[in-house]
Structure formats: C-alpha cells, structure tokens
Design a protein around this motif. Structure first.
Motif, PDB file in Angstrom:
ATOM      1  N   ALA A 157       0.828  -1.209   0.000  1.00 34.34           N
ATOM      2  CA  ALA A 157       0.000   0.000   0.000  1.00 34.34           C
ATOM      3  C   ALA A 157       0.866   1.265   0.000  1.00 34.34           C
ATOM      4  N   PRO A 158       1.766   1.451   0.975  1.00 27.77           N
ATOM      5  CA  PRO A 158       2.611   2.658   0.934  1.00 27.77           C
ATOM      6  C   PRO A 158       3.597   2.655  -0.222  1.00 27.77           C
ATOM      7  N   VAL A 159       4.100   1.473  -0.580  1.00 27.16           N
ATOM      8  CA  VAL A 159       5.055   1.399  -1.691  1.00 27.16           C
ATOM      9  C   VAL A 159       4.398   1.871  -2.989  1.00 27.16           C
ATOM     10  N   THR A 160       3.184   1.387  -3.244  1.00 32.44           N
ATOM     11  CA  THR A 160       2.492   1.792  -4.471  1.00 32.44           C
ATOM     12  C   THR A 160       2.146   3.267  -4.449  1.00 32.44           C
ATOM     13  N   ALA A 161       1.787   3.781  -3.283  1.00 34.44           N
ATOM     14  CA  ALA A 161       1.479   5.213  -3.185  1.00 34.44           C
ATOM     15  C   ALA A 161       2.700   6.054  -3.563  1.00 34.44           C
ATOM     16  N   ILE A 162       3.868   5.677  -3.048  1.00 41.34           N
ATOM     17  CA  ILE A 162       5.086   6.442  -3.346  1.00 41.34           C
ATOM     18  C   ILE A 162       5.464   6.297  -4.816  1.00 41.34           C
ATOM     19  N   ILE A 163       5.398   5.071  -5.335  1.00 39.13           N
ATOM     20  CA  ILE A 163       5.763   4.849  -6.736  1.00 39.13           C
ATOM     21  C   ILE A 163       4.835   5.630  -7.661  1.00 39.13           C
ATOM     22  N   THR A 164       3.536   5.598  -7.374  1.00 34.25           N
ATOM     23  CA  THR A 164       2.569   6.289  -8.225  1.00 34.25           C
ATOM     24  C   THR A 164       2.789   7.789  -8.197  1.00 34.25           C
ATOM     25  N   LEU A 165       2.972   8.354  -7.010  1.00 28.18           N
ATOM     26  CA  LEU A 165       3.230   9.790  -6.915  1.00 28.18           C
ATOM     27  C   LEU A 165       4.558  10.164  -7.567  1.00 28.18           C
ATOM     28  N   GLY A 166       5.570   9.327  -7.360  1.00 36.44           N
ATOM     29  CA  GLY A 166       6.885   9.631  -7.899  1.00 36.44           C
ATOM     30  C   GLY A 166       6.952   9.557  -9.409  1.00 36.44           C
ATOM     31  N   MET A 167       6.413   8.485  -9.979  1.00 38.00           N
ATOM     32  CA  MET A 167       6.493   8.321 -11.431  1.00 38.00           C
ATOM     33  C   MET A 167       5.557   9.250 -12.175  1.00 38.00           C
ATOM     34  N   SER A 168       4.549   9.752 -11.483  1.00 36.93           N
ATOM     35  CA  SER A 168       3.599  10.645 -12.146  1.00 36.93           C
ATOM     36  C   SER A 168       3.910  12.105 -11.883  1.00 36.93           C
ATOM     37  N   TYR A 169       5.035  12.405 -11.227  1.00 39.39           N
ATOM     38  CA  TYR A 169       5.377  13.790 -10.897  1.00 39.39           C
ATOM     39  C   TYR A 169       5.563  14.600 -12.171  1.00 39.39           C
ATOM     40  N   GLY A 170       4.822  15.707 -12.286  1.00 36.62           N
ATOM     41  CA  GLY A 170       4.855  16.551 -13.475  1.00 36.62           C
ATOM     42  C   GLY A 170       3.770  16.217 -14.470  1.00 36.62           C
ATOM     43  N   GLN A 171       3.206  15.000 -14.435  1.00 35.20           N
ATOM     44  CA  GLN A 171       2.099  14.618 -15.303  1.00 35.20           C
ATOM     45  C   GLN A 171       1.115  13.846 -14.438  1.00 35.20           C
ATOM     46  N   ARG A 172       0.720  14.407 -13.346  1.00 32.55           N
ATOM     47  CA  ARG A 172       0.255  13.643 -12.212  1.00 32.55           C
ATOM     48  C   ARG A 172      -1.082  12.951 -12.423  1.00 32.55           C
ATOM     49  N   VAL A 173      -2.066  13.578 -12.977  1.00 31.72           N
ATOM     50  CA  VAL A 173      -3.390  12.976 -13.033  1.00 31.72           C
ATOM     51  C   VAL A 173      -3.413  11.770 -13.962  1.00 31.72           C
ATOM     52  N   ARG A 174      -2.986  11.968 -15.195  1.00 28.84           N
ATOM     53  CA  ARG A 174      -3.019  10.864 -16.153  1.00 28.84           C
ATOM     54  C   ARG A 174      -2.045   9.762 -15.761  1.00 28.84           C
ATOM     55  N   ARG A 175      -0.826  10.128 -15.427  1.00 28.62           N
ATOM     56  CA  ARG A 175       0.165   9.115 -15.103  1.00 28.62           C
ATOM     57  C   ARG A 175      -0.157   8.399 -13.806  1.00 28.62           C
ATOM     58  N   ALA A 176      -0.806   9.073 -12.853  1.00 25.14           N
ATOM     59  CA  ALA A 176      -1.158   8.401 -11.600  1.00 25.14           C
ATOM     60  C   ALA A 176      -2.047   7.202 -11.867  1.00 25.14           C
ATOM     61  N   VAL A 177      -3.019   7.356 -12.751  1.00 30.02           N
ATOM     62  CA  VAL A 177      -3.908   6.244 -13.100  1.00 30.02           C
ATOM     63  C   VAL A 177      -3.115   5.137 -13.787  1.00 30.02           C
ATOM     64  N   GLU A 178      -2.247   5.508 -14.733  1.00 35.79           N
ATOM     65  CA  GLU A 178      -1.481   4.508 -15.469  1.00 35.79           C
ATOM     66  C   GLU A 178      -0.555   3.719 -14.543  1.00 35.79           C
ATOM     67  N   VAL A 179       0.143   4.433 -13.662  1.00 34.98           N
ATOM     68  CA  VAL A 179       1.078   3.758 -12.760  1.00 34.98           C
ATOM     69  C   VAL A 179       0.329   2.859 -11.791  1.00 34.98           C
ATOM     70  N   MET A 180      -0.786   3.334 -11.267  1.00 34.63           N
ATOM     71  CA  MET A 180      -1.570   2.511 -10.348  1.00 34.63           C
ATOM     72  C   MET A 180      -2.006   1.213 -11.021  1.00 34.63           C
ATOM     73  N   ILE A 181      -2.472   1.309 -12.247  1.00 37.79           N
ATOM     74  CA  ILE A 181      -2.905   0.113 -12.967  1.00 37.79           C
ATOM     75  C   ILE A 181      -1.728  -0.824 -13.217  1.00 37.79           C
ATOM     76  N   GLY A 182      -0.575  -0.230 -13.639  1.00 38.22           N
ATOM     77  CA  GLY A 182       0.581  -1.068 -13.918  1.00 38.22           C
ATOM     78  C   GLY A 182       1.080  -1.813 -12.693  1.00 38.22           C
TER      79      GLY A 182
END
Length: 386
Positions: free
Chosen positions: A59-84
């Motif tokens: 749970a915390p690992v995915t939260a950090i990864i999603t926020l980190g990888m989506s930084y700068g393109q946050r809304v769209r990438r947050a969904v993509e990273v969460m799904i991945g």
C-alpha cells in the motif's frame, strides 16, 4: 589566468552557488516529498487498520511509486502507474498462490506481467513496474490467510496517490505561468545575443546562439507539460475549478510561443549566415532586435506578476511600424531578419491576448522610406500632382 591566491575565494563562491542550487531544488520538491510521506502513511493506515491486512507493505510502496512516477504529469500518469503496479502485483499473487515460488516461477511471472502490461498499452516504465512488482510478489510468499490481499494493498496505495494528485497537486498552478515568463526571457536573451553577433561579426558566438535557440524548444516542451497538467488539475479538482480560466489562458500561450521560437531560430540562423558571408545588415535592423527584446522583457515581467501582458502592445505596435521600412542597402540575410522580426511581432501581439487577425493588421506592409535628402537629393524636382 587566476592566481593561486584567488582559489579559496573561487571555491567559496562555487560552494555558495552549489548550496543555493540544492536549496532551491529542495524547496521546489518539498510539497512533493510531503505528499509522498503523507500518502504512504495514509495508505498504510487504510490497508492495515481499515481493511485489516496484517502487513500491507504494497500500500505505501504503491502510493510512493505512483506519486513519484507521475510527478509533473500527475493525473493521467497516476492512473497509469496505479494500474501497472496493481496488475503486476495481482499476476504475481495469483501465480505464486497456484505454483509457489522458484526460479522458473519468477521467469514466467515477470514475462507474463510485462506482456500483459504491453498488450493493454502501457509505456516502457509502467511495463517495467509491472514486472518488478510481479517479481517481488513471487519471491515474497504471503501468509496463508493473506492470499490475494497484496494486489488490493496496491490498489489502495494507488487510489490514495490518485486522490492526492487530484485534490492536492504538487505542481503549483503558478508554475506554468512562471515557466512561460522564463521562456519569454530566454527569447529576449537570444535576441540580444543575436544583435551582438551582427554588430561584432562574431561567428563563434553566432554558433553558440543558434544552439541556444534550438535548445529553447525543450523549454517549450516543459511548459506544454506543465500547462496541460494545470488544466487537468483544475478540471478534476473541485477545490481548484475556479482557476480554470487562468490555467486555460496559460495553455493558450503555447501556440504563439511556439511560432515565436520557430521564427527566432530562422532569424538566428540567418544572422549566422550573414555574418559568415559578410552581408550588409543595416544598423536599423539590428536595433529592431534590441527593441523586440525589450518588449519580451515587458511581457515576461507581467507574466511573473500574474497579469495579462497587455502593456507591451504599444511598444510592439511601434516596432511593427518601424519594421515596415526597407533599407535598400540591406542584403538577403538582413531582409530575412527583418521579416522574422515582423513575424515575431505578430506572435508576441497574440501572446498579449490579441486575435491573430487583429495582430496581423497592426503590422503594416513593407515600404521604402521616402527621404528626399537621402534618396532623391537636394535638387530633386517636386512630384507632379496626380
């Protein structure tokens, strides 16, 4: 050459500069760092205390990864990273539950997770994340009563990151406007360098300036990313929706800025060619570059102050009238430079909020200045009335 006695002073200046750069970097990322910490804690609490999972590691690992990888393109990438991430965890969870853990299992589950991620259209980073999470899940066997909960932990962490991205974006809504101001400042600096190239016939500086003009495209790409993210944030966040007109206004700057930078590159390239060939570029044309840079300064200052840059219109209009005067002594490069200045005046007028048709009408047609003393001579007869 600096003497050895100057070394401590230079080292001290360098150290202060490095410290300032690192401090500025930390300040710019502080909101993002706090978000990751808050998101990780919230995801752990939800998965552990609310859903009753014993060790909700993902749970915390995915939260950090999603926020980190989506930084700068946050809304769209947050969904993509969460799904991945959730996809990789789910595949690993199912596979390890059925087939256990081992060398062959790791091979199969990583290939399977990355293949499925690719088939559903994930990018390379998300495909890698799916494989990483599947490998971790396969090698870390869950307790008997915790089967199939780890992918749910990943979903919880990703959902927390998505909510944070929408409600409390780390990308400030003023960042796109400030970035636009810096792009205009860069245009002004390149114009001034180009004027220096023409006045000094400095071929080496001409090459440097041309490379700088080409590199400005990267600044525009970053601005486009920030502006798109700003519009997405205000559309999705109920607390930011009132900022939509301002965010859209910044996004509308992209097209005229893109045209201005394209015209600028042509202008700088012609200055380089004219310098190498020794062509005549009239001083009046070089002065146009200086004044165009001043107009850019006015626009950038108003953007920094969060104002629509309307005060620059008068100066741009005067510059447009002066750019219509053709100097017969000018060579080809000089005329190309004058034409590009006229095009950039239109681009910058659009940047101030004018429609492109109205901006074009403010730039008069080119003509030769009729100065009797210079062109016709003192004894030239008066023209016949028509």
């Amino acid at each position: 050459m600096p003497s050895a006695s100057d070394l401590p002073a230079r080292v001290a200046r360098r150290s202060r500069s490095e410290a300032r750069i690192r401090t500025d970097r930390l300040v710019s990322r502080l909101a993002f760092i706090l978000q990751c910490g808050f998101g990780a804690a919230l995801a752990w609490w939800l998965a552990g205390d609310v859903f009753g999972h014993r060790m909700p590691f993902f749970a915390p690992v995915t939260a950090i990864i999603t926020l980190g990888m989506s930084y700068g393109q946050r809304v769209r990438r947050a969904v993509e990273v969460m799904i991945g991430v959730a996809l990789g965890v789910f595949i690993g969870d199912v596979f390890s539950h059925v087939f256990g853990s081992g060398v062959l299992q790791v091979l199969v589950v990583v290939v399977l997770a990355m293949t499925i991620a690719s088939l559903v259209g994930a990018g390379i980073l998300l495909t890698i994340q799916a494989g990483v999470q599947a490998a971790i899940i396969t090698t870390l066997l869950a307790a008997p009563d915790q089967a199939f909960t780890r992918w749910l932990d990943a979903v919880i962490g990703g959902a927390v990151a998505l909510v944070i991205s929408v409600l409390v974006p780390a990308t400030g809504l003023q960042r796109p406007r400030q970035k636009a101001a810096r792009v205009v400042e860069e245009i002004a600096a390149i114009l001034r360098e180009t004027a220096t190239v023409i006045r000094t016939d400095d071929g080496e500086l001409a090459g440097v300036t041309l490379r700088r003009a080409r590199a400005s495209e990267g600044m525009l790409d970053e601005l486009q990313s920030l502006a798109s993210e700003g519009v997405a944030v205000v559309r999705l966040s109920p607390f930011r929706r009132r900022h939509l007109p301002g965010a859209q206004a910044v996004a509308d700057l992209l097209e005229p800025l893109d045209r201005a930078i394209r015209n600028l590159r042509v202008l700088v390239r012609r200055a380089l060619v004219g310098t190498r060939r020794g062509e005549v570029i009239p001083p009046a044309y070089t002065a146009l570059l200086d004044d165009l840079a001043l107009s850019c300064d006015d626009i950038a200052r108003e953007l920094h102050q969060r104002h629509e840059p309307t005060s620059a219109r008068a100066g741009l209009h005067r510059l447009a009238e002066r750019s219509a005067v053709v100097d017969p002594a000018s060579g080809l490069s000089g005329e190309v430079i004058r034409a590009q200045v006229r095009s950039m005046v239109v681009d910058l007028l659009v940047l101030t909020g004018l429609p492109v048709e109205e901006a074009g009408e403010l730039v008069p047609a080119s003509h030769r200045e009729l100065d009797d003393d210079r062109l016709l001579g003192d004894d030239a007869p008066d023209e016949e009335p028509t």
